[in-house]
Write a protein that holds these residues in place. Structure first.
Motif, PDB file in Angstrom:
ATOM      1  N   GLU A 111       0.795  -1.219   0.000  1.00  0.00           N
ATOM      2  CA  GLU A 111       0.000   0.000   0.000  1.00  0.00           C
ATOM      3  C   GLU A 111       0.830   1.272   0.000  1.00  0.00           C
ATOM      4  O   GLU A 111       0.270   2.385  -0.036  1.00  0.00           O
ATOM      5  N   MET A 115      -0.588   5.483   0.051  1.00  0.00           N
ATOM      6  CA  MET A 115      -0.817   6.117   1.349  1.00  0.00           C
ATOM      7  C   MET A 115      -0.763   7.631   1.197  1.00  0.00           C
ATOM      8  O   MET A 115      -0.216   8.146   0.219  1.00  0.00           O
ATOM      9  N   TYR A 165      -6.663   2.214   1.765  1.00  0.00           N
ATOM     10  CA  TYR A 165      -6.153   3.477   1.228  1.00  0.00           C
ATOM     11  C   TYR A 165      -6.654   3.801  -0.176  1.00  0.00           C
ATOM     12  O   TYR A 165      -6.209   4.770  -0.774  1.00  0.00           O
TER      13      TYR A 165
END
Length: 373
Positions: A111, A115, A165
């Motif tokens: 991720e 972010m 996210y």
């Protein structure tokens, strides 16, 4: 199918997890998918690393003059793909822009790129170059996901983090794990093992650990062990980078640890195969490739219970909180004093790692393509 894959990562002399993923996945896909045509896109920065391509693979080499060429190719590769008439495109290094009309697959390994920028900056060095690179990757990854048909990621944990996210729907994210890299195998030859230990001046029994993966908790746990148990034993830290944590250097100065910089694949196999335990108390892992390497080589494992580690390791090792040195010390005592327990975990590891196979993984990736065409 006519499949276009952006493989510039394999013509840039890069190392790391994405490189390992591609150098193992692509040969498996070319073998498993013999009925398909693969158009592989590299560039002129360095020689393409897969030297002998089968008849079902076509190599397209994009121009490269300097660092700006990479940016130009990031956006221009879609034109090459359009001219080649590909049916589906795959960008396996977190982002990419394909031609209109061709379904697009992205492998998003974790991720980090999506972010919030302030969170990304917080975890990295803040030089002008790194800030520019992180910003570029962040915005391009987010833009790439907007018209992406499927996202492949490496674990259920990574899928949950990507959902956290992004605005992607769960059905668009497909977890497909890694497998042990080619060349990882248990070393049975005692002379080969002794040669590696002699090279690195390892004359004691040892536990093995990655110098970058939360080494402090292991060192604290080591200091809690009974003196007679850790006598004539040492921690061997390894890393492909020389800029290790200060706590490791302090442990080396105290005589409780040694450091091995950039061991070769064969040397690392020997270290895994001869250690009393492999300790992996990582703060966070989207997958945890070292776990597969250790299980393949028969190393008993103690690892943290964070990230994807529990789903990768299963019951084949001890799990502990990444900051709990007392519980880690208890598990070290168990393994260092109990050969039967070490053998039990070795056996469980050998069985567990059979789940991870590059040909099976390649077949799953191909099935993702087929669903879209």
């Amino acid at each position: 199918m006519r499949i276009g894959i952006d493989l510039r990562y394999l013509s840039h002399n890069l190392v790391g997890g994405i490189h390992t993923y591609l150098e193992n996945l692509i040969p498996a896909m070319l073998s498993v998918g013999k009925e398909h045509t693969f158009v592989l896109y590299a560039d002129q920065k360095a020689d393409f690393e897969i030297a002998a391509l089968p008849e079902n693979a076509i190599l397209r080499v994009l121009p490269y003059k300097n660092a700006l060429s990479s940016i130009g190719n990031d956006y221009g590769i879609r034109n090459w793909m359009r001219e080649d008439g590909v049916d589906v495109v795959h960008f396996p290094a977190n982002f990419g822009f394909g031609p209109a009309g061709a379904p697009k697959v992205i492998t998003l390994h974790d991720e980090i790129n999506i972010m919030p920028l302030w969170e990304i900056y917080r975890g990295h060095q803040k030089t002008l170059r790194t800030l520019a690179m992180m910003t570029y990757l962040h915005f391009n990854t987010i833009a790439s996901l907007k018209d992406c048909d499927r996202v492949i990621t490496v674990s259920e944990y990574s899928k949950r983090q990507i959902l956290k996210y992004s605005k992607l729907s769960p059905e668009r994210i497909i977890p497909i794990p890694h497998a042990p890299p080619a060349g990882v195998k248990k070393v049975e030859d005692a002379q080969q093992i002794e040669a590696v230990k002699e090279k690195y001046h390892i004359h004691q029994e040892f536990i093995l650990a990655d110098a970058l993966k939360n080494p402090g908790v292991l060192i604290r746990a080591w200091k809690l062990l009974p003196s007679d148990l850790k006598q004539d034993k040492v921690i061997i830290f390894f890393s492909r980078r020389p800029d290790i944590w200060n706590v490791v250097n302090e442990a080396i100065a105290e005589g409780i640890a040694r450091f091995v910089l950039r061991p070769s694949r064969e040397e690392l196999n020997s270290l895994y195969s001869s250690c009393l335990a492999f300790v992996y108390p990582s703060w966070i892992e989207g997958f945890g490739l070292h776990l597969l390497e250790a299980m393949t080589c028969g190393a008993p494992i103690i690892a943290s219970d964070r990230g994807a580690i529990p789903e990768v390791l299963g019951e084949a090792g001890f799990l502990v909180d990444a900051e709990d040195e007392r519980k880690l010390a208890d598990y070290l005592i168990e393994l260092l004093s109990n050969p039967q327990e070490r053998e039990r975990l070795r056996t469980l590891g050998f069985e567990r790692v059979k789940m991870y196979n590059w040909n099976a993984i390649a077949a799953r990736v191909l099935s993702v393509y087929r669903e879209l065409v």
